[in-house]
Write a protein that holds these residues in place. Structure first.
Motif, PDB file in Angstrom:
ATOM      1  N   GLU A  12      30.693  67.115  12.819  1.00  8.18           N
ATOM      2  CA  GLU A  12      29.967  67.372  11.574  1.00  8.18           C
ATOM      3  C   GLU A  12      29.474  66.042  11.035  1.00  8.18           C
ATOM      4  O   GLU A  12      30.253  65.102  10.901  1.00  8.18           O
ATOM      5  N   ILE A  17      31.563  67.604   4.150  1.00  9.94           N
ATOM      6  CA  ILE A  17      31.825  68.821   4.932  1.00  9.94           C
ATOM      7  C   ILE A  17      32.805  68.517   6.053  1.00  9.94           C
ATOM      8  O   ILE A  17      33.695  69.322   6.351  1.00  9.94           O
ATOM      9  N   ASP A  57      28.499  71.282  14.447  1.00 12.47           N
ATOM     10  CA  ASP A  57      27.321  71.442  13.595  1.00 12.47           C
ATOM     11  C   ASP A  57      26.093  71.363  14.496  1.00 12.47           C
ATOM     12  O   ASP A  57      26.004  70.484  15.363  1.00 12.47           O
ATOM     13  N   LYS A 102      26.758  78.336   7.476  1.00 13.45           N
ATOM     14  CA  LYS A 102      27.082  77.466   6.348  1.00 13.45           C
ATOM     15  C   LYS A 102      26.502  78.051   5.063  1.00 13.45           C
ATOM     16  O   LYS A 102      25.417  78.620   5.112  1.00 13.45           O
ATOM     17  N   PRO A 103      27.160  77.911   3.951  1.00 12.06           N
ATOM     18  CA  PRO A 103      28.478  77.306   3.773  1.00 12.06           C
ATOM     19  C   PRO A 103      29.570  78.265   4.245  1.00 12.06           C
ATOM     20  O   PRO A 103      29.410  79.480   4.178  1.00 12.06           O
ATOM     21  N   TYR A 104      30.663  77.710   4.721  1.00 10.33           N
ATOM     22  CA  TYR A 104      31.761  78.527   5.226  1.00 10.33           C
ATOM     23  C   TYR A 104      33.073  78.102   4.577  1.00 10.33           C
ATOM     24  O   TYR A 104      33.170  77.048   3.964  1.00 10.33           O
TER      25      TYR A 104
END
Length: 126
Positions: A12, A17, A57, A102-104
Motif C-alpha cells: 500500500e 492506509i 493496492d 476501498k475504503p475497507y
C-alpha cells in the motif's frame, strides 16, 4: 469461524492506509510482511520472504501493481487486490478474486482472507 494465522505481504503506497492495514491484519491475528509502498520494494520483499497471502493496492504512486500480481500468481501465492477504482478500470489484472473495495475495514479484510483460504465468508453484519 476463525481463520488461520497467515504471513501476509501488505502492499500500500498511502502511509495512513498502510498503517491501518497493518493494524487491522495484526488485530485479526496475522503476521504482516511490510507494508511496502512500491512495486520494486514489494518484489524485493516477495523474493526474500515466503508469504502465505498478500493484500495489494492496485495503484502504487501512479504505477500499476500488475508486476506484483504476476509474481504472486507465478509463485502460487493467493492475494486480494484493493482499490478504489471501478472494476472496469482493473481489467489489466484479469480475474481477481477476492477484490477489496476501498475504503475497507476489518470485516472486509477478514472476508477476503477467508476467501483466500477457501472458506465461505460470513455475511456483512448489520
Amino acid at each position: 469461524m476463525k481463520i488461520d494465522r497467515l504471513r501476509i505481504l501488505a502492499v500500500e503506497d498511502e502511509a495512513m492506509i498502510a498503517f491501518e492495514l497493518q493494524d487491522m491484519l495484526e488485530d485479526l491475528g496475522h503476521e504482516v510482511l511490510g507494508p511496502v509502498a512500491n512495486v520494486d520494494a514489494a518484489l524485493r520483499l516477495l523474493g526474500q520472504s515466503d508469504p502465505d497471502a498478500a493484500i495489494v493496492d492496485a495503484n502504487l504512486g501512479g504505477r500499476s501493481a500488475l508486476p506484483i500480481v504476476e509474481a504472486l500468481r507465478a509463485a502460487g501465492i493467493p492475494f486480494a487486490l484493493a482499490s478504489g477504482y471501478a472494476s472496469a478500470e482493473l481489467r489489466q489484472f484479469g480475474e481477481v478474486r477476492p477484490f477489496i473495495k476501498k475504503p475497507y475495514g476489518p470485516w472486509d479484510l477478514e472476508r477476503a482472507l477467508k476467501a483466500i483460504q477457501g472458506r465461505n465468508p460470513s455475511p456483512r453484519p448489520t
